[in-house]
Design a protein around this motif. Structure first.
Motif, PDB file in Angstrom:
ATOM      1  N   GLU A  87     -25.355  46.354  70.885  1.00 53.86           N
ATOM      2  CA  GLU A  87     -25.525  44.939  71.237  1.00 53.86           C
ATOM      3  C   GLU A  87     -26.785  44.361  70.591  1.00 53.86           C
ATOM      4  N   LEU A  88     -27.857  45.136  70.565  1.00 55.07           N
ATOM      5  CA  LEU A  88     -29.090  44.663  69.915  1.00 55.07           C
ATOM      6  C   LEU A  88     -28.893  44.476  68.413  1.00 55.07           C
ATOM      7  N   LEU A  89     -28.127  45.358  67.792  1.00 56.87           N
ATOM      8  CA  LEU A  89     -27.843  45.207  66.360  1.00 56.87           C
ATOM      9  C   LEU A  89     -27.052  43.939  66.090  1.00 56.87           C
ATOM     10  N   ARG A  90     -26.126  43.625  66.966  1.00 55.46           N
ATOM     11  CA  ARG A  90     -25.348  42.379  66.817  1.00 55.46           C
ATOM     12  C   ARG A  90     -26.236  41.150  67.028  1.00 55.46           C
ATOM     13  N   GLN A  91     -27.110  41.217  68.026  1.00 52.08           N
ATOM     14  CA  GLN A  91     -28.035  40.109  68.264  1.00 52.08           C
ATOM     15  C   GLN A  91     -28.980  39.944  67.072  1.00 52.08           C
ATOM     16  N   ARG A  96     -28.371  40.561  63.943  1.00 50.12           N
ATOM     17  CA  ARG A  96     -27.648  39.890  62.863  1.00 50.12           C
ATOM     18  C   ARG A  96     -27.514  38.400  63.150  1.00 50.12           C
ATOM     19  N   GLU A  97     -27.187  38.042  64.394  1.00 48.33           N
ATOM     20  CA  GLU A  97     -27.027  36.630  64.738  1.00 48.33           C
ATOM     21  C   GLU A  97     -28.351  35.872  64.583  1.00 48.33           C
ATOM     22  N   MET A  98     -29.447  36.488  64.977  1.00 47.60           N
ATOM     23  CA  MET A  98     -30.759  35.850  64.825  1.00 47.60           C
ATOM     24  C   MET A  98     -31.110  35.678  63.346  1.00 47.60           C
ATOM     25  N   ALA A  99     -30.783  36.671  62.550  1.00 47.89           N
ATOM     26  CA  ALA A  99     -31.057  36.581  61.111  1.00 47.89           C
ATOM     27  C   ALA A  99     -30.202  35.477  60.484  1.00 47.89           C
ATOM     28  N   LYS A 100     -28.936  35.385  60.881  1.00 44.53           N
ATOM     29  CA  LYS A 100     -28.065  34.341  60.343  1.00 44.53           C
ATOM     30  C   LYS A 100     -28.551  32.956  60.731  1.00 44.53           C
ATOM     31  N   ALA A 101     -29.093  32.826  61.934  1.00 41.31           N
ATOM     32  CA  ALA A 101     -29.585  31.533  62.419  1.00 41.31           C
ATOM     33  C   ALA A 101     -31.006  31.242  61.936  1.00 41.31           C
ATOM     34  N   LEU A 102     -31.605  32.189  61.233  1.00 38.52           N
ATOM     35  CA  LEU A 102     -32.988  32.082  60.754  1.00 38.52           C
ATOM     36  C   LEU A 102     -33.965  31.859  61.914  1.00 38.52           C
ATOM     37  N   ASP A 103     -33.662  32.456  63.052  1.00 38.91           N
ATOM     38  CA  ASP A 103     -34.503  32.368  64.247  1.00 38.91           C
ATOM     39  C   ASP A 103     -35.496  33.532  64.206  1.00 38.91           C
ATOM     40  N   LEU A 111     -35.566  36.936  66.339  1.00 40.71           N
ATOM     41  CA  LEU A 111     -35.380  38.159  65.559  1.00 40.71           C
ATOM     42  C   LEU A 111     -36.487  39.162  65.845  1.00 40.71           C
ATOM     43  N   GLN A 112     -37.710  38.687  65.928  1.00 41.69           N
ATOM     44  CA  GLN A 112     -38.826  39.591  66.226  1.00 41.69           C
ATOM     45  C   GLN A 112     -38.699  40.193  67.627  1.00 41.69           C
ATOM     46  N   GLU A 113     -38.234  39.386  68.573  1.00 45.25           N
ATOM     47  CA  GLU A 113     -38.043  39.895  69.939  1.00 45.25           C
ATOM     48  C   GLU A 113     -36.960  40.968  69.977  1.00 45.25           C
ATOM     49  N   VAL A 114     -35.846  40.727  69.267  1.00 47.92           N
ATOM     50  CA  VAL A 114     -34.759  41.703  69.241  1.00 47.92           C
ATOM     51  C   VAL A 114     -35.205  42.987  68.543  1.00 47.92           C
ATOM     52  N   VAL A 115     -35.942  42.847  67.452  1.00 45.55           N
ATOM     53  CA  VAL A 115     -36.422  44.027  66.732  1.00 45.55           C
ATOM     54  C   VAL A 115     -37.378  44.830  67.611  1.00 45.55           C
ATOM     55  N   GLU A 142     -36.738  48.629  68.732  1.00 40.89           N
ATOM     56  CA  GLU A 142     -37.705  49.697  68.482  1.00 40.89           C
ATOM     57  C   GLU A 142     -38.078  50.420  69.769  1.00 40.89           C
ATOM     58  N   ALA A 143     -38.231  49.667  70.857  1.00 37.49           N
ATOM     59  CA  ALA A 143     -38.550  50.295  72.151  1.00 37.49           C
ATOM     60  C   ALA A 143     -37.402  51.192  72.604  1.00 37.49           C
ATOM     61  N   LEU A 144     -36.191  50.714  72.428  1.00 40.56           N
ATOM     62  CA  LEU A 144     -35.023  51.509  72.808  1.00 40.56           C
ATOM     63  C   LEU A 144     -34.928  52.781  71.962  1.00 40.56           C
ATOM     64  N   LEU A 145     -35.160  52.642  70.671  1.00 42.22           N
ATOM     65  CA  LEU A 145     -35.079  53.810  69.789  1.00 42.22           C
ATOM     66  C   LEU A 145     -36.160  54.842  70.100  1.00 42.22           C
ATOM     67  N   SER A 146     -37.328  54.373  70.539  1.00 39.48           N
ATOM     68  CA  SER A 146     -38.383  55.330  70.877  1.00 39.48           C
ATOM     69  C   SER A 146     -38.032  56.113  72.153  1.00 39.48           C
ATOM     70  N   GLU A 147     -37.278  55.488  73.054  1.00 36.29           N
ATOM     71  CA  GLU A 147     -36.828  56.165  74.276  1.00 36.29           C
ATOM     72  C   GLU A 147     -35.645  57.089  74.011  1.00 36.29           C
ATOM     73  N   LEU A 148     -34.842  56.732  73.024  1.00 34.69           N
ATOM     74  CA  LEU A 148     -33.587  57.429  72.772  1.00 34.69           C
ATOM     75  C   LEU A 148     -33.841  58.684  71.947  1.00 34.69           C
ATOM     76  N   GLN A 149     -33.824  59.818  72.609  1.00 34.63           N
ATOM     77  CA  GLN A 149     -33.998  61.094  71.924  1.00 34.63           C
ATOM     78  C   GLN A 149     -32.985  62.074  72.511  1.00 34.63           C
ATOM     79  N   PRO A 150     -31.716  61.860  72.166  1.00 32.57           N
ATOM     80  CA  PRO A 150     -30.673  62.680  72.790  1.00 32.57           C
ATOM     81  C   PRO A 150     -30.677  64.115  72.259  1.00 32.57           C
ATOM     82  N   GLN A 151     -30.226  64.993  73.098  1.00 34.07           N
ATOM     83  CA  GLN A 151     -30.015  66.381  72.714  1.00 34.07           C
ATOM     84  C   GLN A 151     -28.598  66.484  72.129  1.00 34.07           C
ATOM     85  N   PRO A 152     -28.347  67.499  71.324  1.00 27.42           N
ATOM     86  CA  PRO A 152     -27.002  67.622  70.723  1.00 27.42           C
ATOM     87  C   PRO A 152     -25.867  67.597  71.744  1.00 27.42           C
TER      88      PRO A 152
END
Length: 117
Positions: free
Chosen positions: A15-19, A21-28, A32-36, A40-50
């Motif tokens: 969902e964040l990746l879709r948002q 893209r929409e922010m980039a298309k709208a030149l917002d 865009l900075q808020e979504v990024v 980044e915060a989500l990716l830092s938390e996401l450390q799944p095991q196999p």
């Protein structure tokens, strides 16, 4: 982290990746900075095991697809801006003759970038 938590975070990432893209298309840029930042915060938390990602291959493929779409959009936009800057930066001065009688082109930059528009 459990498999259910991993799945939820991967769905949130999609969902964040879709948002993004929409922010980039709208030149917002603010949006865009808020979504990024959220991504980044989500990716830092996401450390799944196999074992946490077994059976989530479809989600991972979708994340890869959305990420590639965003990368292509941003890459295309960057090239478009570069082309425009090159267009507006071209010298519009005609060729002139120098002191030796040979023709040469003045290199003062384009009218837009030199402020002579």
């Amino acid at each position: 982290m459990s498999r259910a938590e991993t799945k939820l975070k991967l769905e949130t990432l999609i969902e964040l990746l879709r948002q993004e893209r929409e922010m980039a298309k709208a030149l917002d840029m603010q949006g865009l900075q808020e979504v990024v930042a959220a991504k980044e915060a989500l990716l830092s938390e996401l450390q799944p095991q196999p074992e946490d990602i077994v059976g989530l291959e479809d989600l991972l493929k979708q994340i890869d697809y959305e990420n590639r779409r965003n990368a292509f959009l941003l890459w295309t936009g960057l090239n478009w801006v570069r082309d425009l800057m090159g267009f507006f930066g071209k010298a519009t001065m005609p060729q002139v003759y120098g002191g030796t009688g040979k023709s040469r082109t003045l290199s003062q930059g384009g009218q837009l970038l030199s402020g002579k528009v």
